[in-house]
Scaffold this motif. Structure first.
Motif, mmCIF file in Angstrom:
data_model
loop_
_atom_site.group_PDB
_atom_site.id
_atom_site.type_symbol
_atom_site.label_atom_id
_atom_site.label_comp_id
_atom_site.label_asym_id
_atom_site.label_seq_id
_atom_site.Cartn_x
_atom_site.Cartn_y
_atom_site.Cartn_z
ATOM 1 N N SER A 69 -11.980 -6.756 118.202
ATOM 2 C CA SER A 69 -10.940 -6.812 119.063
ATOM 3 C C SER A 69 -9.667 -6.623 118.647
ATOM 4 O O SER A 69 -8.478 -7.466 119.147
ATOM 5 C CB SER A 69 -10.672 -8.569 119.260
ATOM 6 N N ARG A 78 -4.474 -7.769 117.087
ATOM 7 C CA ARG A 78 -6.014 -8.302 117.451
ATOM 8 C C ARG A 78 -5.927 -9.400 118.528
ATOM 9 O O ARG A 78 -4.454 -10.714 118.659
ATOM 10 C CB ARG A 78 -7.018 -9.203 116.429
ATOM 11 N N HIS A 101 -8.186 -13.092 119.937
ATOM 12 C CA HIS A 101 -9.358 -13.258 119.278
ATOM 13 C C HIS A 101 -9.129 -14.961 119.873
ATOM 14 O O HIS A 101 -8.964 -15.715 119.916
ATOM 15 C CB HIS A 101 -9.955 -13.620 117.858
#
Length: 120
Positions: free
Chosen positions: A30, A100, A102
């Motif tokens: 991700s 990232r 998420h």
């Protein structure tokens, strides 16, 4: 967690070139964006360049446009910064950055920094 290992900094004369590399490992799923920031003595950390891993979109600070090129090897979770026509004002500690995404949240990670010094 994401671990970032940077390499490629050093001392170079004005007009010279350097290539920075940053390899990401750990929880590297991700990844949204990888990029480079820099911080000169007495100044705030600033964005140099970043690349979106999704669509390959790049962004550059105005001060480096036409001189620096960012690229990513998505299979290797690696980002490069090719720096040409370096100027003394490019002297700074350069930090690799990963974002990232998420479950709707963005998580920022930083490398330890690599010194770039442009001087004759």
């Amino acid at each position: 967690q994401v671990q970032l290992v940077e390499s490629g900094g050093g001392l170079v004369q004005p007009g010279g070139s350097l290539r920075l590399s940053c390899v990401a490992s750990g929880s590297i799923f991700s990844i949204n964006t990888m990029g480079w920031y820099r911080q000169a003595p007495g100044k705030e950390r600033e964005l140099v360049a970043r690349v979106s891993f999704g669509g390959g979109t790049t962004n550059y600070a105005d001060s480096v446009k036409g001189r620096f090129t960012i690229s990513g090897d998505y299979a290797k979770n690696t980002v490069y910064l090719q720096m040409n026509s370096l100027k003394p004002e490019d002297t700074a500690v350069y930090y690799c950055n990963v974002i990232r995404t998420h479950i709707g949240n963005n998580y920022w990670y930083w490398g330890q920094g690599t010194q770039v010094t442009v001087s004759s």
